[in-house]
Design a protein around this motif. Structure first.
Motif, PDB file in Angstrom:
ATOM      1  N   SER A  17       0.828   4.943   0.750  1.00 20.38           N
ATOM      2  CA  SER A  17       0.024   5.971   1.391  1.00 20.38           C
ATOM      3  C   SER A  17       0.337   7.305   0.714  1.00 20.38           C
ATOM      4  O   SER A  17       1.503   7.685   0.583  1.00 20.38           O
ATOM      5  CB  SER A  17       0.413   6.002   2.876  1.00 20.38           C
ATOM      6  N   GLY A  40       4.295  -0.182   2.491  1.00 20.17           N
ATOM      7  CA  GLY A  40       3.435  -0.965   3.388  1.00 20.17           C
ATOM      8  C   GLY A  40       3.817  -2.434   3.478  1.00 20.17           C
ATOM      9  O   GLY A  40       2.963  -3.298   3.678  1.00 20.17           O
ATOM     10  N   GLY A  74      -7.618  -7.786  -1.444  1.00 18.53           N
ATOM     11  CA  GLY A  74      -6.777  -7.824  -0.244  1.00 18.53           C
ATOM     12  C   GLY A  74      -6.007  -9.135  -0.169  1.00 18.53           C
ATOM     13  O   GLY A  74      -5.688  -9.727  -1.215  1.00 18.53           O
ATOM     14  N   VAL A 111      -3.641   0.549  -3.016  1.00 18.60           N
ATOM     15  CA  VAL A 111      -3.257  -0.836  -2.756  1.00 18.60           C
ATOM     16  C   VAL A 111      -2.623  -1.351  -4.052  1.00 18.60           C
ATOM     17  O   VAL A 111      -3.212  -1.211  -5.134  1.00 18.60           O
ATOM     18  CB  VAL A 111      -4.486  -1.689  -2.339  1.00 18.60           C
ATOM     19  N   ARG A 161     -13.683   2.775  -1.460  1.00 17.50           N
ATOM     20  CA  ARG A 161     -12.601   2.249  -2.317  1.00 17.50           C
ATOM     21  C   ARG A 161     -13.025   2.485  -3.749  1.00 17.50           C
ATOM     22  O   ARG A 161     -14.181   2.229  -4.095  1.00 17.50           O
ATOM     23  CB  ARG A 161     -12.433   0.726  -2.126  1.00 17.50           C
ATOM     24  N   GLY A 199       3.496  -7.084  -3.207  1.00 19.45           N
ATOM     25  CA  GLY A 199       3.316  -7.142  -1.764  1.00 19.45           C
ATOM     26  C   GLY A 199       4.224  -8.189  -1.164  1.00 19.45           C
ATOM     27  O   GLY A 199       5.381  -8.308  -1.591  1.00 19.45           O
ATOM     28  N   HIS A 220       0.862  -1.199   0.000  1.00 17.65           N
ATOM     29  CA  HIS A 220       0.000   0.000   0.000  1.00 17.65           C
ATOM     30  C   HIS A 220       0.887   1.235   0.000  1.00 17.65           C
ATOM     31  O   HIS A 220       1.767   1.368   0.857  1.00 17.65           O
ATOM     32  CB  HIS A 220      -0.870  -0.019   1.269  1.00 17.65           C
ATOM     33  N   GLY A 232      -4.692   5.983   0.084  1.00 22.98           N
ATOM     34  CA  GLY A 232      -3.528   5.361  -0.553  1.00 22.98           C
ATOM     35  C   GLY A 232      -3.947   4.324  -1.574  1.00 22.98           C
ATOM     36  O   GLY A 232      -5.120   3.952  -1.652  1.00 22.98           O
ATOM     37  N   ASP A 261      -2.031   1.158   6.985  1.00 23.38           N
ATOM     38  CA  ASP A 261      -1.741   0.217   5.889  1.00 23.38           C
ATOM     39  C   ASP A 261      -2.576  -1.055   5.959  1.00 23.38           C
ATOM     40  O   ASP A 261      -3.015  -1.574   4.938  1.00 23.38           O
ATOM     41  CB  ASP A 261      -0.252  -0.160   5.885  1.00 23.38           C
ATOM     42  N   ALA A 266      -6.169  -0.468   4.782  1.00 29.83           N
ATOM     43  CA  ALA A 266      -6.214  -0.288   3.328  1.00 29.83           C
ATOM     44  C   ALA A 266      -5.955  -1.609   2.604  1.00 29.83           C
ATOM     45  O   ALA A 266      -6.721  -2.006   1.719  1.00 29.83           O
ATOM     46  CB  ALA A 266      -5.186   0.761   2.913  1.00 29.83           C
ATOM     47  N   ALA A 267      -4.881  -2.318   3.002  1.00 36.11           N
ATOM     48  CA  ALA A 267      -4.467  -3.524   2.281  1.00 36.11           C
ATOM     49  C   ALA A 267      -5.352  -4.733   2.580  1.00 36.11           C
ATOM     50  O   ALA A 267      -5.156  -5.797   2.004  1.00 36.11           O
ATOM     51  CB  ALA A 267      -2.999  -3.841   2.588  1.00 36.11           C
TER      52      ALA A 267
END
Ligand SMILES: Nc1ncnc2c1ncn2[C@@H]1O[C@H](COP(=O)(O)OP(=O)(O)O)[C@@H](O)[C@H]1O
Ligand SMILES: CC(C)(COP(=O)(O)O)[C@@H](O)C(=O)O
Length: 282
Positions: free
Chosen positions: A14, A99, A276, A36, A165, A40, A12, A34, A142, A145-146
Motif C-alpha cells: 500500500s 499484505g 489475483g 500488487v 488498475r 505472496g 500488496h 498500492g 489489501d 487490491a490483491a
C-alpha cells in the motif's frame, strides 16, 4: 473431498490509504492505491478430521520461520464448516506492510473452496476474505487490491472499491527492517485523523505518479519510522523514487534503487503481479 489443493495469492504494498468506516466489515475498508506484487502466500489445504495450521514466515533477511497454529485461518475454516491441514508459506515477512495477511486469507480460501468443492465464486471468496481481514483489523484495502493485479487505485471501501488498475512495466525493490502492528495504527482515531488529512489529491495513472503521491502521503502521515529515514534520504539523493511500505518498517523503490537499498539490508526485487489469487494444484 480428497487430495490437496494449492493456491497462491499475491501480496500488496500500500502506497497511501485512508480508513473509511461503514456499518459492517463489508462496507468498512480504505481508499488509496498500492502495487500488487509477485511475491505472496502459497496455501496448501488437505481435508483432515481435525484442523491444524503450519505457517512459514520470512525474516527480513529472507530466512524461513515456522510456527504452528493461526487463529485467523482456524476461524476461517470453522466458519465454512470444514476441517483441514493447512500450510501457508509467505514469500515476504508477515506484518511488514506487504499484505501477507490478506494473501494468506485469499490463498487459503481459494484452495479450501477447490478441495471441498464449496462452489464459491472469486467474488464470494474476496468478499469473505475482506470481511475477515477487516474484522481482525489486519488490513483495510489489501484484499480488494490483491483480488486482481497491477497498481490498484481504490476510491471506495470494500471489494468493489477498485476504480482502476494499471499495469506498468516498471519493476520495484524493497527492504524491510520489521513489522508495524497494523491494528495499533488503523485502530487509533488520532493516527487515522492525520492519515486522512495526508491523503493526496487526484488519482495516479502512471507508476511515477503513484510513487510521488505515495511519498507525499508518507511524509504528511506521521507514520514514517526513524529507522527508514536514511534509506529514503539516500534514494532522494540518487534521484530514485521511493516511499514507505504501508504499514511496515520498510521502503519500496523503483528497481534502479536496488543497490542503495542493499546497503541497508536484504533488498528484494519485486515485479508487479498481473493477476489475483490463482489455483496451482487440485
Ligand atoms: N500466512 C499467514 N497465516 C496465518 N496468519 C497470518 C498469515 N499472515 C498473516 N497472518 C495474520 O495476520 C497478522 C499480521 O497482519 P498484518 O500486520 O496486517 O500483516 P501484513 O502487513 O503482512 O498484512 C498476523 O499476526 C497473523 O495473525
Ligand atoms: C495500509 C493497510 C491499512 C494495512 O496494510 P498491511 O499492513 O500490509 O496489512 C492496507 O490494508 C490499506 O488499506 O491500504
Amino acid at each position: 473431498m480428497e487430495g490437496t489443493a494449492v493456491a497462491f495469492a499475491p501480496g500488496h504494498i500500500s502506497g497511501y490509504f485512508k480508513r473509511i468506516d461503514g456499518d459492517s466489515p463489508k462496507t468498512t475498508g480504505s481508499c488509496g492505491a498500492g502495487i500488487v506484487i509477485d511475491r505472496g502466500v502459497t496455501a496448501s489445504v488437505t481435508p483432515s478430521p481435525k484442523t491444524s495450521v503450519i505457517v512459514t514466515d520470512r525474516t527480513p533477511d529472507g530466512e524461513s520461520l515456522i510456527s504452528y497454529g493461526s487463529g485467523l485461518i482456524e476461524e476461517l475454516l470453522s466458519g465454512l464448516g470444514v476441517c483441514a491441514k493447512v500450510e501457508t508459506t509467505s514469500g515476504l515477512p508477515i506484518g511488514a506492510g506487504f499484505g501477507m495477511s490478506a494473501a494468506a486469507i485469499l490463498a487459503t480460501l481459494t484452495a479450501t473452496n477447490a478441495v471441498f468443492e464449496l462452489g464459491m465464486s472469486a467474488e464470494a471468496i474476496s468478499e469473505l476474505a475482506h470481511e475477515t481481514e477487516v474484522a481482525h483489523n489486519t488490513g483495510l484495502g489489501d484484499v480488494a487490491a490483491a483480488s486482481g493485479g497491477g497498481v490498484a487505485v481504490r476510491n471506495a471501501p470494500g471489494i468493489f472499491g477498485v476504480n482502476s488498475r494499471f499495469f506498468p512495466s516498471a519493476e520495484i525493490c524493497s527492504v524491510t527492517f520489521g513489522s508495524i502492528f497494523t491494528p495499533d495504527v488503523i485502530g487509533s482515531p488520532e493516527k487515522m485523523a492525520q492519515v486522512t488529512a495526508a491523503f493526496p489529491v487526484g488519482e495516479p495513472a502512471t507508476f511515477t505518479e503513484f510513487m510521488m503521491k505515495s511519498r507525499q502521503f508518507a511524509e504528511a502521515s506521521g507514520l514514517i519510522p526513524a529507522r527508514i529515514r536514511p534509506v529514503l534520504d539516500a534514494c532522494d539523493e540518487a534521484g530514485i523514487l521511493a516511499s514507505m511500505t504501508m504499514l511496515g518498517c520498510g521502503v519500496f523503490a523503483a528497481a534502479d534503487g536496488f543497490e542503495i537499498l542493499s546497503g541497508f539490508g536484504t533488498a528484494v526485487p519485486l515485479k508487479v503481479c498481473p493477476h489475483g489469487p490463482i489455483l496451482l494444484e487440485v
